[in-house]
Motif scaffolding. Structure first.
Motif, PDB file in Angstrom:
ATOM      1  N   ASN A  59       0.847  -1.179   0.000  1.00  0.00           N
ATOM      2  CA  ASN A  59       0.000   0.000   0.000  1.00  0.00           C
ATOM      3  C   ASN A  59       0.887   1.235   0.000  1.00  0.00           C
ATOM      4  O   ASN A  59       2.014   1.207   0.474  1.00  0.00           O
ATOM      5  CB  ASN A  59      -0.913   0.005   1.224  1.00  0.00           C
ATOM      6  N   SER A  60       0.357   2.319  -0.519  1.00  0.00           N
ATOM      7  CA  SER A  60       1.142   3.537  -0.658  1.00  0.00           C
ATOM      8  C   SER A  60       1.751   3.944   0.685  1.00  0.00           C
ATOM      9  O   SER A  60       1.045   4.070   1.678  1.00  0.00           O
ATOM     10  CB  SER A  60       0.257   4.665  -1.191  1.00  0.00           C
ATOM     11  N   GLY A  61       3.053   4.132   0.714  1.00  0.00           N
ATOM     12  CA  GLY A  61       3.724   4.562   1.927  1.00  0.00           C
ATOM     13  C   GLY A  61       3.934   3.474   2.961  1.00  0.00           C
ATOM     14  O   GLY A  61       4.356   3.769   4.077  1.00  0.00           O
ATOM     15  N   ARG A  62       3.665   2.251   2.608  1.00  0.00           N
ATOM     16  CA  ARG A  62       3.824   1.147   3.557  1.00  0.00           C
ATOM     17  C   ARG A  62       4.827   0.134   3.036  1.00  0.00           C
ATOM     18  O   ARG A  62       5.240   0.167   1.883  1.00  0.00           O
ATOM     19  CB  ARG A  62       2.469   0.447   3.790  1.00  0.00           C
ATOM     20  N   GLY A  63       5.217  -0.793   3.909  1.00  0.00           N
ATOM     21  CA  GLY A  63       6.120  -1.853   3.499  1.00  0.00           C
ATOM     22  C   GLY A  63       5.386  -2.970   2.780  1.00  0.00           C
ATOM     23  O   GLY A  63       4.160  -2.967   2.668  1.00  0.00           O
ATOM     24  N   LEU A  64       6.153  -3.928   2.313  1.00  0.00           N
ATOM     25  CA  LEU A  64       5.578  -5.085   1.627  1.00  0.00           C
ATOM     26  C   LEU A  64       4.870  -5.990   2.625  1.00  0.00           C
ATOM     27  O   LEU A  64       5.393  -6.261   3.693  1.00  0.00           O
ATOM     28  CB  LEU A  64       6.672  -5.882   0.928  1.00  0.00           C
ATOM     29  N   VAL A  65       3.702  -6.443   2.234  1.00  0.00           N
ATOM     30  CA  VAL A  65       2.941  -7.369   3.073  1.00  0.00           C
ATOM     31  C   VAL A  65       2.767  -8.667   2.296  1.00  0.00           C
ATOM     32  O   VAL A  65       2.292  -8.659   1.161  1.00  0.00           O
ATOM     33  CB  VAL A  65       1.575  -6.785   3.464  1.00  0.00           C
ATOM     34  N   HIS A  66       3.157  -9.757   2.926  1.00  0.00           N
ATOM     35  CA  HIS A  66       3.070 -11.054   2.266  1.00  0.00           C
ATOM     36  C   HIS A  66       1.604 -11.465   2.102  1.00  0.00           C
ATOM     37  O   HIS A  66       0.812 -11.392   3.043  1.00  0.00           O
ATOM     38  CB  HIS A  66       3.813 -12.098   3.086  1.00  0.00           C
TER      39      HIS A  66
END
Lengths: 116, 110
Positions: free
Chosen positions: B38-45
């Motif tokens: 998501n914009s401005g967030r880290g990668l989420v598995h």
């Protein structure tokens, strides 16, 4: 692009001790991320570290266990506290290069931690 | 390189429609993973599919893997505005290295 270095590259630690991992970027970045990759598992986001504010932790991760510092725009540390064998993982920091068409993440080389 | 390539680069759909993203890679793999950012967030598995699996489901997500064609697809059914994000595939060659693709930017219009 961004070049990221991490220290140490690997370590073997005793149960109950703490290890601080350093992440250095060759350019100023707003957001840095810390991930864990347990053996044979996917990458799991631990927290997001923004300069000048408290880190934001993902579900299942707490500040007491994984305190993070972000003193400036090119550096961050992650501490793994009171370690147990379950903390044995590769720990990676990354930065986000936001382009117009894609979001690209650049990863450090990782710190391979083994807890005995 | 081993890096995966997603297509399309960008996808815009109406809420409720299905979104399909594809990933191709070049070398043999141990598993393939899909992540969301998501914009401005880290990668989420999101989901991991092993090389001996052909299809996997998780909620509204369906992933397929064709190792003969070295390709995978991610299907998001009944899309929601909250699904707006960039989606990345990553290949694991079994040597503790993840190779990420360039991502697909999905926009779901309410």
């Amino acid at each position: 692009s961004a070049v990221i270095s991490q220290k140490p590259s690997r370590d073997i630690c005793q149960r109950g001790t703490s290890l601080t991992i350093q992440c250095q970027v060759d350019s100023q970045v707003t957001m840095m991320f810390w991930y864990r990759q347990q053996p044979g598992q996917s990458l799991t986001l631990i927290a997001t570290a923004n300069q000048g504010s408290e880190a934001t932790y993902e579900s299942g991760f707490v500040i007491d266990k994984f305190p993070i510092s972000r003193p400036n725009l090119t550096f961050s540390t992650l501490t793994v506290s009171n370690m147990s064998p379950e903390d044995s993982s590769i720990y990676l920091c990354s930065v986000d290069d936001r382009g117009f068409f894609t979001d690209t993440q650049y990863f450090g080389p990782g710190t391979r931690l083994t807890v005995l | 390189s081993q890096q995966g390539e997603e297509d399309p680069q960008a996808l815009s759909i109406q809420e409720g429609e299905n979104a399909t993203m594809n990933c191709s890679y070049k070398t043999s793999i141990n598993n393939l993973q899909w992540y969301r950012q998501n914009s401005g967030r880290g990668l989420v598995h999101l989901i991991l599919i092993r090389s001996n699996e052909r299809e996997k489901h998780s909620g509204r997500l369906r992933v397929t893997l064709d190792t003969s064609k070295k390709s995978s697809s991610l299907l998001i059914t009944a899309s929601r505005a909250a699904d707006t994000a960039s989606y990345f595939c990553a290949t694991d060659n079994g040597a503790n290295n993840l190779f990420f693709g360039t991502g697909t930017r999905l926009t779901v219009i309410p």
